[in-house]
Write a protein that holds these residues in place. Structure first.
Motif, mmCIF file in Angstrom:
data_model
loop_
_atom_site.group_PDB
_atom_site.id
_atom_site.type_symbol
_atom_site.label_atom_id
_atom_site.label_comp_id
_atom_site.label_asym_id
_atom_site.label_seq_id
_atom_site.Cartn_x
_atom_site.Cartn_y
_atom_site.Cartn_z
ATOM 1 N N LEU A 86 36.522 -12.003 45.324
ATOM 2 C CA LEU A 86 36.381 -10.543 45.228
ATOM 3 C C LEU A 86 37.057 -9.841 46.402
ATOM 4 O O LEU A 86 36.901 -10.259 47.542
ATOM 5 N N PRO A 87 37.756 -8.754 46.153
ATOM 6 C CA PRO A 87 38.319 -7.974 47.248
ATOM 7 C C PRO A 87 37.211 -7.270 48.037
ATOM 8 O O PRO A 87 36.143 -6.969 47.501
ATOM 9 N N GLN A 88 37.462 -7.005 49.302
ATOM 10 C CA GLN A 88 36.477 -6.361 50.166
ATOM 11 C C GLN A 88 36.021 -5.013 49.624
ATOM 12 O O GLN A 88 34.841 -4.697 49.680
ATOM 13 N N LYS A 89 36.932 -4.216 49.114
ATOM 14 C CA LYS A 89 36.572 -2.891 48.614
ATOM 15 C C LYS A 89 35.632 -2.988 47.424
ATOM 16 O O LYS A 89 34.705 -2.203 47.292
ATOM 17 N N LEU A 90 35.842 -3.966 46.572
ATOM 18 C CA LEU A 90 34.984 -4.143 45.405
ATOM 19 C C LEU A 90 33.564 -4.513 45.825
ATOM 20 O O LEU A 90 32.591 -4.016 45.249
ATOM 21 N N ILE A 146 31.941 -1.286 47.089
ATOM 22 C CA ILE A 146 31.652 -0.377 45.980
ATOM 23 C C ILE A 146 30.432 -0.853 45.197
ATOM 24 O O ILE A 146 29.545 -0.068 44.861
ATOM 25 N N CYS A 147 30.363 -2.132 44.926
ATOM 26 C CA CYS A 147 29.218 -2.686 44.186
ATOM 27 C C CYS A 147 27.924 -2.544 44.987
ATOM 28 O O CYS A 147 26.868 -2.272 44.423
ATOM 29 N N THR A 148 28.002 -2.721 46.294
ATOM 30 C CA THR A 148 26.824 -2.556 47.144
ATOM 31 C C THR A 148 26.329 -1.121 47.102
ATOM 32 O O THR A 148 25.126 -0.872 46.974
#
Length: 51
Positions: A9-13, A16-18
């Motif tokens: 998973l990319p860091q931004k994803l 965002i999910c958090t």
């Protein structure tokens, strides 16, 4: 095991999910409060008929 999963998973994803994991339930809670505030009958509201 988490290293393998997080590696895909990319860091931004992840960020965002958090954020969504908090925002979505909190929004549902607040909307539910507003619906009850405006839609409940008077006898069901807190403090009705008390002294």
């Amino acid at each position: 095991m988490w290293d393998v999963l997080l590696g895909f998973l990319p860091q931004k994803l992840i960020f965002i999910c958090t954020v969504l994991a908090f925002v979505v339930p909190y929004s549902v809670y607040k909307i539910n409060q507003k619906l009850h505030e405006n839609g409940d009958p008077p006898w069901k509201k807190e403090g009705y008929g008390k002294g």
